[in-house]
Design a protein around this motif. Structure first.
Motif, short mmCIF file in Angstrom:
data_model
loop_
_atom_site.label_atom_id
_atom_site.label_comp_id
_atom_site.label_asym_id
_atom_site.label_seq_id
_atom_site.Cartn_x
_atom_site.Cartn_y
_atom_site.Cartn_z
N VAL A 23 -9.23 -2.50 10.24
CA VAL A 23 -9.71 -3.84 9.87
C VAL A 23 -9.37 -4.24 8.44
O VAL A 23 -9.32 -5.44 8.12
CB VAL A 23 -11.24 -3.96 10.09
CG1 VAL A 23 -11.59 -3.78 11.55
CG2 VAL A 23 -11.99 -2.95 9.24
N TRP A 24 -9.15 -3.28 7.54
CA TRP A 24 -8.92 -3.63 6.13
C TRP A 24 -7.60 -4.37 5.96
O TRP A 24 -6.61 -4.10 6.64
CB TRP A 24 -8.90 -2.36 5.27
CG TRP A 24 -8.64 -2.65 3.81
CD1 TRP A 24 -9.56 -2.93 2.85
CD2 TRP A 24 -7.36 -2.68 3.15
NE1 TRP A 24 -8.94 -3.14 1.64
CE2 TRP A 24 -7.58 -2.99 1.80
CE3 TRP A 24 -6.05 -2.47 3.59
CZ2 TRP A 24 -6.56 -3.10 0.87
CZ3 TRP A 24 -5.02 -2.60 2.67
CH2 TRP A 24 -5.26 -2.91 1.33
N ALA A 26 -0.35 8.20 10.33
CA ALA A 26 -1.15 7.44 11.29
C ALA A 26 -1.82 6.25 10.63
O ALA A 26 -1.92 5.16 11.22
CB ALA A 26 -2.20 8.36 11.93
N VAL A 27 -2.30 6.43 9.40
CA VAL A 27 -2.88 5.31 8.67
C VAL A 27 -1.83 4.22 8.44
O VAL A 27 -2.08 3.02 8.65
CB VAL A 27 -3.46 5.77 7.31
CG1 VAL A 27 -3.87 4.57 6.46
CG2 VAL A 27 -4.65 6.70 7.52
N ALA A 28 -0.63 4.65 8.05
CA ALA A 28 0.45 3.68 7.82
C ALA A 28 0.78 2.91 9.09
O ALA A 28 0.97 1.68 9.05
CB ALA A 28 1.69 4.40 7.28
N VAL A 29 0.83 3.61 10.22
CA VAL A 29 1.13 2.94 11.48
C VAL A 29 0.06 1.90 11.81
O VAL A 29 0.37 0.78 12.24
CB VAL A 29 1.25 3.98 12.61
CG1 VAL A 29 1.28 3.29 13.98
CG2 VAL A 29 2.50 4.84 12.42
N ALA A 30 -1.21 2.26 11.58
CA ALA A 30 -2.30 1.33 11.88
C ALA A 30 -2.22 0.08 11.01
O ALA A 30 -2.44 -1.05 11.49
CB ALA A 30 -3.64 2.04 11.68
N VAL A 83 0.84 -1.19 0.00
CA VAL A 83 0.00 0.00 0.00
C VAL A 83 0.88 1.25 0.00
O VAL A 83 1.89 1.30 0.71
CB VAL A 83 -0.92 0.04 1.25
CG1 VAL A 83 -1.84 1.27 1.22
CG2 VAL A 83 -1.74 -1.23 1.37
N VAL A 84 0.47 2.25 -0.78
CA VAL A 84 0.99 3.61 -0.66
C VAL A 84 -0.12 4.47 -0.06
O VAL A 84 -1.23 4.50 -0.60
CB VAL A 84 1.44 4.19 -2.01
CG1 VAL A 84 1.69 5.70 -1.88
CG2 VAL A 84 2.70 3.50 -2.52
N VAL A 85 0.18 5.11 1.05
CA VAL A 85 -0.79 6.04 1.64
C VAL A 85 -0.56 7.41 1.02
O VAL A 85 0.54 7.97 1.12
CB VAL A 85 -0.67 6.11 3.17
CG1 VAL A 85 -1.72 7.07 3.75
CG2 VAL A 85 -0.83 4.72 3.79
N ALA A 86 -1.58 7.94 0.36
CA ALA A 86 -1.46 9.23 -0.30
C ALA A 86 -1.38 10.35 0.74
O ALA A 86 -1.82 10.21 1.89
CB ALA A 86 -2.65 9.46 -1.22
#
Length: 467
Positions: free
Chosen positions: A450-451, A382-386, A367-370
């Motif tokens: 959860v994803w 924060a999304v990446a950490v999760a 995944v790349v978080v934009a």
């Protein structure tokens, strides 16, 4: 700085090639450990006298020493090839010699028979060519006994290796043939013919595939004292191959034709037949008796093995080894062993150069978080950490460019998903987290808690090139 000139013989895979190599190594290690082989690692250097005491390897050993000893000018150091009191060291050219030393040093702490696997780099000063390198990775398995080692381990080792290589068929590795012989057969036959320089004959026969039978015959006459008739008999033995009991029958017929009688020959034929019979059950069609397999190193005393890729035989053996009885001995105690070694770099080189396999991507990230803006980068982090907390490999986009450019960034790296963090839309409404599969274009709402991607997308995979 000018562009550096590449050094031949020192492979450096691109990231996608490294994924392939790592998959091969992981598969081999897993299979070896399924059979009870414990992993070890030895130092890169050995005393030069130990490296040179067995086999014709002196021209291949890289000598290691400091460029300049304390208080010594560089010019003197460069011209002095000797050591002053200290043992001269060399980089190991295989893993068998250092393993024998390891066994002798640690015998009091090992339980015998000791089964080990070892995956390390080795160095050989030979001319680089297709599949032959000066620095390369080997993966070895050996079994060593204290005082004695039952023959059944000579049967087990090639079957373990056949299983390990068979596990790689699913990614596109070609079928393999493990060619086996027994030094007792060769020695019994040669001595029965009246040839005493058995090691010389073996070294000559080992060159058959490189120089052909006529030149080998000439070598046998010139270097081992064989008559033309004796040389012809040696070549006739080397021509025998097969995967059933007829191999032993043909050797006995050839021996009778030349008046050869030998208990050692009979012992070797019984052992070779036992190996072929066991292989016919556990790995049908994979193990083949081939009486020209000699192995040039003189420490082998029983079974010897070489392995070729079907359809790529010109590459030579990718896996070889054999039984050794005196390599690990301190004079009072002897630790006989049997081992096989895979030239992993040679195998990977052919897989990549022939386009037989590929990795699904060259980076671990799924995944790349934009990043919407540099001010909101902490939200992307924060999304990446999760996601990482649940074992999903992720990276955050390097800049807050337009989303189209961030998608192209992921696409260039083969990363299948781009994550768009939650935020406030142009109309002031809250936009939920969304993830886009850039292969299909499907974009759905997602929760970083959860994803997860599909299992086949979580990590890079190695697949046949056509998939």
């Amino acid at each position: 700085m000018a562009r550096p000139t590449p050094l031949s013989g020192f492979p450096e895979w691109l990231p996608a090639g490294r994924v392939v190599e790592q998959h091969v190594l992981d598969t081999l290690r897993r299979t070896f450990e399924l059979h009870g082989f414990a992993g070890i690692e030895t130092r890169a250097v050995e005393p030069l006298d130990q490296l040179l005491r067995k086999g014709e390897t002196s021209k291949e050993v890289y000598v290691l020493r400091r460029l300049q000893e304390e208080g010594e000018p560089v010019e003197a150091a460069a011209g002095d090839r000797g050591g002053k009191g200290d043992k001269q060291l060399g980089l190991h050219f295989d893993l068998t010699v250092p393993f024998a030393r390891y066994v002798l040093e640690n015998a009091g702490h090992l339980a015998f028979p000791f089964k080990r696997h070892q995956i390390q780099k080795v160095w050989r000063g030979e001319r680089p060519q297709d599949g032959r390198f000066r620095e390369f990775v080997q993966a070895d398995i050996d079994v060593v006994g204290a005082g004695e080692l039952p023959y059944h381990f000579e049967v087990e080792l090639p079957l373990v290796m056949a299983e390990a290589l068979g596990e790689l068929r699913s990614i596109g590795v070609p079928e393999v043939r493990i060619l086996v012989n027994n030094r007792k057969v060769a020695e019994g036959f040669y001595r029965g013919l009246g040839l005493d320089d058995v090691e010389g004959v073996l070294r000559s026969i080992d060159k058959l595939d490189k120089i052909g039978p006529d030149k080998v015959a000439a070598l046998l006459v010139a270097e081992t004292g064989a008559t033309p008739e004796q040389a012809a008999a040696c070549l006739a033995l080397a021509a025998i191959s097969g995967s059933d009991a007829t191999v032993a029958e043909r050797v006995r017929a050839l021996a009778a034709e030349h008046g050869v009688t030998s208990e050692l020959l009979e012992e070797g034929l019984r052992e070779l037949s036992a190996l072929i019979d066991a292989a016919a059950v556990r790995a049908p069609g994979v193990v083949v008796a081939d009486l020209k397999i000699a192995r040039g190193l003189d420490y082998y005393t029983g079974s010897v093995y070489e392995t070729v890729l079907v359809g790529h035989e010109q590459l030579g053996s990718i896996c070889s080894g054999g039984r050794y009885d005196t390599l690990a001995s301190d004079g009072a105690n002897t630790y006989p062993g049997v081992g096989l070694s895979i030239g992993v770099s040679r195998l990977v080189s052919r897989l990549l150069s022939a386009g037989l396999v590929r990795s699904t991507r060259s980076v671990p990230s799924a995944v790349v978080v934009a990043v919407t803006s540099e001010e909101t980068r902490p939200a992307s982090d924060a999304v990446a950490v999760a996601l990482r907390s649940r074992g999903i490999p992720v990276e955050v986009a390097p800049s807050a460019a337009k989303f189209g450019k961030q998608i192209k960034f992921a696409d260039r790296r083969g990363i299948p998903f781009v994550w768009f963090p939650a935020g406030i839309g142009a109309d002031g409404e809250v936009v939920p987290h969304q993830v886009k599969d850039i292969r299909s274009g499907e974009q759905v709402a997602a929760d970083p808690a959860v994803w997860a991607p599909a299992a086949e997308d979580l990590w890079p995979r190695v697949v046949p090139a056509g998939e």
